[in-house]
Design a protein around this motif. Structure first.
Motif, PDB file in Angstrom:
ATOM      1  N   GLY A   1      13.085  14.085   0.725  1.00 45.00           N
ATOM      2  CA  GLY A   1      12.913  15.542   1.335  1.00 45.00           C
ATOM      3  C   GLY A   1      13.556  16.354   0.139  1.00 45.00           C
ATOM      4  N   SER A   2      14.709  16.047  -0.413  1.00 41.29           N
ATOM      5  CA  SER A   2      15.605  16.827  -1.445  1.00 41.29           C
ATOM      6  C   SER A   2      14.480  17.007  -2.617  1.00 41.29           C
ATOM      7  CB  SER A   2      16.808  16.203  -1.644  1.00 41.29           C
ATOM      8  OG  SER A   2      17.442  15.986  -0.297  1.00 41.29           O
ATOM      9  N   ILE A   3      13.995  15.890  -3.014  1.00 43.14           N
ATOM     10  CA  ILE A   3      13.485  15.690  -4.181  1.00 43.14           C
ATOM     11  C   ILE A   3      11.941  16.568  -4.052  1.00 43.14           C
ATOM     12  CG2 ILE A   3      11.792  14.178  -6.034  1.00 43.14           C
ATOM     13  CD1 ILE A   3      13.912  12.112  -4.992  1.00 43.14           C
ATOM     14  N   LEU A   4      11.219  16.727  -3.069  1.00 43.82           N
ATOM     15  CA  LEU A   4      10.121  17.358  -2.753  1.00 43.82           C
ATOM     16  C   LEU A   4      10.568  18.771  -2.878  1.00 43.82           C
ATOM     17  CD1 LEU A   4       8.419  15.229   0.137  1.00 43.82           C
ATOM     18  CD2 LEU A   4       7.580  15.425  -2.099  1.00 43.82           C
ATOM     19  N   ALA A   5      11.594  19.092  -2.040  1.00 44.86           N
ATOM     20  CA  ALA A   5      11.933  20.524  -2.029  1.00 44.86           C
ATOM     21  C   ALA A   5      12.690  21.196  -3.148  1.00 44.86           C
ATOM     22  CB  ALA A   5      12.718  20.653  -0.688  1.00 44.86           C
ATOM     23  N   ASP A   6      12.870  20.239  -3.908  1.00 43.64           N
ATOM     24  CA  ASP A   6      13.613  20.455  -5.395  1.00 43.64           C
ATOM     25  C   ASP A   6      15.006  21.406  -5.287  1.00 43.64           C
ATOM     26  OD1 ASP A   6      13.883  20.339  -7.994  1.00 43.64           O
ATOM     27  OD2 ASP A   6      12.779  22.179  -8.555  1.00 43.64           O
TER      28      ASP A   6
ATOM     29  N   ASP B   1       0.910  -1.145  -0.103  1.00 40.61           N
ATOM     30  CA  ASP B   1      -0.026   0.033   0.173  1.00 40.61           C
ATOM     31  C   ASP B   1       0.850   1.390   0.060  1.00 40.61           C
ATOM     32  OD1 ASP B   1      -2.051  -1.727   0.258  1.00 40.61           O
ATOM     33  OD2 ASP B   1      -2.991  -0.879   1.801  1.00 40.61           O
ATOM     34  N   ALA B   2       2.159   1.223   0.535  1.00 46.48           N
ATOM     35  CA  ALA B   2       2.981   2.256   0.835  1.00 46.48           C
ATOM     36  C   ALA B   2       3.294   2.922  -1.020  1.00 46.48           C
ATOM     37  CB  ALA B   2       4.173   1.917   1.427  1.00 46.48           C
ATOM     38  N   PHE B   3       3.605   1.827  -1.632  1.00 44.24           N
ATOM     39  CA  PHE B   3       4.037   2.129  -2.847  1.00 44.24           C
ATOM     40  C   PHE B   3       2.491   2.638  -3.664  1.00 44.24           C
ATOM     41  CE2 PHE B   3       7.557  -0.483  -2.344  1.00 44.24           C
ATOM     42  CZ  PHE B   3       8.686   0.472  -2.837  1.00 44.24           C
ATOM     43  N   ARG B   4       1.369   2.171  -3.559  1.00 41.93           N
ATOM     44  CA  ARG B   4       0.375   2.443  -4.291  1.00 41.93           C
ATOM     45  C   ARG B   4      -0.045   4.016  -3.598  1.00 41.93           C
ATOM     46  NH1 ARG B   4      -4.285   3.765  -1.729  1.00 41.93           N
ATOM     47  NH2 ARG B   4      -4.295   1.860  -0.344  1.00 41.93           N
ATOM     48  N   ILE B   5       0.133   4.255  -2.561  1.00 46.93           N
ATOM     49  CA  ILE B   5      -0.141   5.525  -1.826  1.00 46.93           C
ATOM     50  C   ILE B   5       0.735   6.714  -2.498  1.00 46.93           C
ATOM     51  CG2 ILE B   5       0.084   7.217   0.399  1.00 46.93           C
ATOM     52  CD1 ILE B   5      -1.133   4.539   1.766  1.00 46.93           C
ATOM     53  N   LEU B   6       1.954   6.228  -2.609  1.00 44.54           N
ATOM     54  CA  LEU B   6       3.040   7.225  -3.174  1.00 44.54           C
ATOM     55  C   LEU B   6       2.536   7.580  -4.683  1.00 44.54           C
ATOM     56  CD1 LEU B   6       6.708   6.197  -2.303  1.00 44.54           C
ATOM     57  CD2 LEU B   6       5.390   8.303  -1.883  1.00 44.54           C
TER      58      LEU B   6
ATOM     59  N   ILE C   1       7.455  11.693  -8.493  1.00 40.16           N
ATOM     60  CA  ILE C   1       6.964  10.404  -7.854  1.00 40.16           C
ATOM     61  C   ILE C   1       7.878   9.266  -8.332  1.00 40.16           C
ATOM     62  CG2 ILE C   1       5.025   8.624  -7.977  1.00 40.16           C
ATOM     63  CD1 ILE C   1       2.988  11.100  -8.155  1.00 40.16           C
ATOM     64  N   VAL C   2       8.147   9.126  -9.716  1.00 39.87           N
ATOM     65  CA  VAL C   2       8.938   8.061 -10.014  1.00 39.87           C
ATOM     66  C   VAL C   2      10.230   8.228  -9.432  1.00 39.87           C
ATOM     67  CG1 VAL C   2      10.023   6.990 -12.140  1.00 39.87           C
ATOM     68  CG2 VAL C   2       7.739   7.900 -12.169  1.00 39.87           C
ATOM     69  N   GLU C   3      11.006   9.057  -9.355  1.00 44.93           N
ATOM     70  CA  GLU C   3      12.177   9.342  -8.586  1.00 44.93           C
ATOM     71  C   GLU C   3      12.049   8.953  -7.340  1.00 44.93           C
ATOM     72  OE1 GLU C   3      13.640  13.404  -9.103  1.00 44.93           O
ATOM     73  OE2 GLU C   3      15.699  12.717  -8.522  1.00 44.93           O
ATOM     74  N   ILE C   4      11.285   9.409  -6.600  1.00 47.57           N
ATOM     75  CA  ILE C   4      11.069   8.909  -5.154  1.00 47.57           C
ATOM     76  C   ILE C   4      10.855   7.470  -4.898  1.00 47.57           C
ATOM     77  CG2 ILE C   4       9.407   9.310  -3.232  1.00 47.57           C
ATOM     78  CD1 ILE C   4       8.831  12.201  -3.962  1.00 47.57           C
ATOM     79  N   ILE C   5       9.784   6.955  -5.757  1.00 46.68           N
ATOM     80  CA  ILE C   5       9.688   5.404  -5.539  1.00 46.68           C
ATOM     81  C   ILE C   5      10.917   4.849  -5.908  1.00 46.68           C
ATOM     82  CG2 ILE C   5       8.582   3.441  -6.876  1.00 46.68           C
ATOM     83  CD1 ILE C   5       5.858   5.097  -6.964  1.00 46.68           C
TER      84      ILE C   5
ATOM     85  N   LEU D   1      16.975   3.880   4.999  1.00 47.03           N
ATOM     86  CA  LEU D   1      15.605   4.380   5.037  1.00 47.03           C
ATOM     87  C   LEU D   1      15.874   6.058   5.803  1.00 47.03           C
ATOM     88  CD1 LEU D   1      12.492   2.065   6.121  1.00 47.03           C
ATOM     89  CD2 LEU D   1      13.458   3.077   4.004  1.00 47.03           C
ATOM     90  N   LEU D   2      16.969   5.930   6.559  1.00 46.52           N
ATOM     91  CA  LEU D   2      17.263   7.522   6.991  1.00 46.52           C
ATOM     92  C   LEU D   2      17.696   8.292   5.934  1.00 46.52           C
ATOM     93  CD1 LEU D   2      18.863   6.551  10.525  1.00 46.52           C
ATOM     94  CD2 LEU D   2      16.516   7.616  10.011  1.00 46.52           C
ATOM     95  N   VAL D   3      18.628   7.712   5.109  1.00 43.55           N
ATOM     96  CA  VAL D   3      19.146   8.552   4.171  1.00 43.55           C
ATOM     97  C   VAL D   3      18.142   8.938   3.087  1.00 43.55           C
ATOM     98  CG1 VAL D   3      21.012   8.333   2.229  1.00 43.55           C
ATOM     99  CG2 VAL D   3      21.483   7.663   4.256  1.00 43.55           C
ATOM    100  N   TYR D   4      17.257   7.738   3.008  1.00 48.66           N
ATOM    101  CA  TYR D   4      16.023   7.982   1.796  1.00 48.66           C
ATOM    102  C   TYR D   4      15.204   8.868   2.382  1.00 48.66           C
ATOM    103  CZ  TYR D   4      11.267   7.721   0.152  1.00 48.66           C
ATOM    104  OH  TYR D   4      10.149   7.814  -0.421  1.00 48.66           O
ATOM    105  N   ALA D   5      14.826   9.200   3.825  1.00 52.55           N
ATOM    106  CA  ALA D   5      14.209  10.302   4.103  1.00 52.55           C
ATOM    107  C   ALA D   5      14.619  11.751   3.616  1.00 52.55           C
ATOM    108  CB  ALA D   5      14.236  10.568   5.835  1.00 52.55           C
TER     109      ALA D   5
END
Lengths: 292, 292
Positions: free
Chosen positions: B190-195, B119-124, B134-138, B182-186
């Motif tokens: 965040g970097s992708i979201l904040a561009d 469900d996590a991937f579906r929600i993303l 979205i693709v980059e984050i996934i 997962l911490l590095v991913y966080a």
């Protein structure tokens, strides 16, 4: 080219791709061994075949379905590994080989399943497709495989096994999620890849839905009258386990009639497409005529 | 607003969102109960906090990280449910409550984990973001959580538990994948979201990497000198289980020095950013000063 040749070609294509994909990820050897073990265990590879069949039907090279077909089989495989665990169906054998947790151990089997599922989404995100198509495919995949689909169906199936008053409606709802959802997704993902019209996409999903139910009824019938040698497992196990099946609820003849009705509905959906789709007719015939 | 208020606000935000997301999916009641049970079990919610902190650092509303933060905590939660299983760590308690498989049963716990992950991937895929993002984050999420990241690290951790000759390098590699990825991913998400710029993204990931190691060293130190009441579990269990830890390999003082070095490196990464980032400094301080 006839149906058997197509199936063989598609099976080879998806098996080669899965192998490549697993090889290309940097992971512990034991994890790769466990993932490969179950991916190599064979099977009909019917889900990838459905993706490829849609692509060929619309004149598109099957390479475009490379990641979609492989990840579909990876997710199907993870579900088998987890279903076989002692806490679930507790199976020692699958297709004549030891199940994953018997060949390795339970912890490794749980993690191999988790990795197949996670890597599947990552692989899809790396497909050489427009970002919008990838997002649409991942959404459909997640819906089909997650809580509202396959996993939810599996949980309801477990709960139903303890009951002797399961209705036909409940049985259908369980199968539509546990096995049907991924089959419908195969058609949907193929539709997205082939960029078909809305109408065709709807008909393809209808086809998938009826194919899925037909597939399950045939499974149930084979457990009553099938050939153990061909199926690769003992028949009669459903009755022994007091499992609710189509033959149990409808009788053997009733189940056969229900199967015919699903085949008719699936055929009607194919005939409603804007194109001729002999490959889909062939796959339908394969599913209902198979003896394994 | 001080650090504790921020953490509380972010914790509340992610817990509300996860609840909404689980409520909005159509699934068997028992499955929802099992998923909610573990999502509600509390915890520091440090991963979502890292996503939100990056957004606030760059002046972006935390709502943009709604799906990323929630799915990160969902995937972290699935990993805890599966890690606690009898075949893995066989834990009865987590944060003072029964573990998922003890509260429900093993099969339900396996499926609840599978559903949280899927469900996590579906929600993303449903996030209100550009498809490319979205693709980059996934992709980053799948790499961090899959065979090359968390799952691979967990498997190597299990294999290492049976050995008494684990080197510092191996220990680090296990932690970098099992908890660090997962911490590095966080930070990356965040970097992708904040561009943010390429340079800042690199520094943020470096920060995440050193924060992750610091987090683990502090965990190991707390197991030697921590307060059982505050931690919520018995201390000294690592030594009893003959687990390879930083204090075991480096001595307690050596581990503290290693912790300081990681804090310095993490601080240097923050100082190299193009912006002031007091929230990240606060989170780093929280991680290394915490007593639980």
């Amino acid at each position: 080219m006839n149906r058997t040749d197509d199936l063989k070609k598609w099976k080879l294509a998806v098996e080669e791709t899965m192998q490549e994909l697993i090889e290309s990820s940097d992971m512990p050897t034991r994890l790769r061994d466990a993932m490969s073990y179950s991916l190599e265990a064979g099977g009909k590879r019917i889900r990838p075949a459905l993706v490829y069949a849609v692509l060929e039907t619309y004149g598109i090279a099957i390479e475009r379905g490379r990641e979609v077909a492989s990840t579909l089989e990876m997710v199907h495989t993870y579900s088998l590994i987890h279903d076989d665990l002692p806490a679930m169906d507790d199976d020692d054998l699958r297709r004549g080989r030891l199940t994953n947790h018997r060949q390795f151990d339970e912890a490794t089997a749980i993690l191999a399943g988790d990795a197949l599922l996670t890597d599947a989404f990552r692989i899809l995100s790396e497909a050489n497709l427009p970002a919008e198509a990838i997002v649409e495919i991942i959404r459909a995949f997640g819906l089909a495989a997650g809580s509202a689909g396959m996993v939810g169906g599996q949980l309801d199936d477990m709960l139903a096994e303890k009951r002797d008053d399961v209705t036909l409606q409940e049985l259908q709802s369980i199968h539509e999620r546990k096995t049907g959802a991924l089959l419908v997704y195969a058609l949907e993902a193929g539709s997205i890849l082939a960029d078909v019209s809305k109408e065709d996409r709807l008909q393809l999903k209808q086809f998938g839905r009826h194919l899925g139910i037909a597939f399950q009824i045939q499974d149930d019938i084979l457990d009553v009258i099938g050939d153990e040698q061909a199926i690769g497992k003992r028949v009669g196990s459903d009755e022994e386990n007091e499992k609710t099946t189509y033959p149990k609820l409808l009788g053997l003849d009733g189940a056969k009639r229900a199967l015919d009705a699903e085949v008719d509905a699936a055929t009607f959906a194919i005939q409603s497409l804007s194109v001729q789709a002999p490959l889909l007719v062939d796959l339908l015939t394969f599913v209902v005529k198979r003896n394994y």
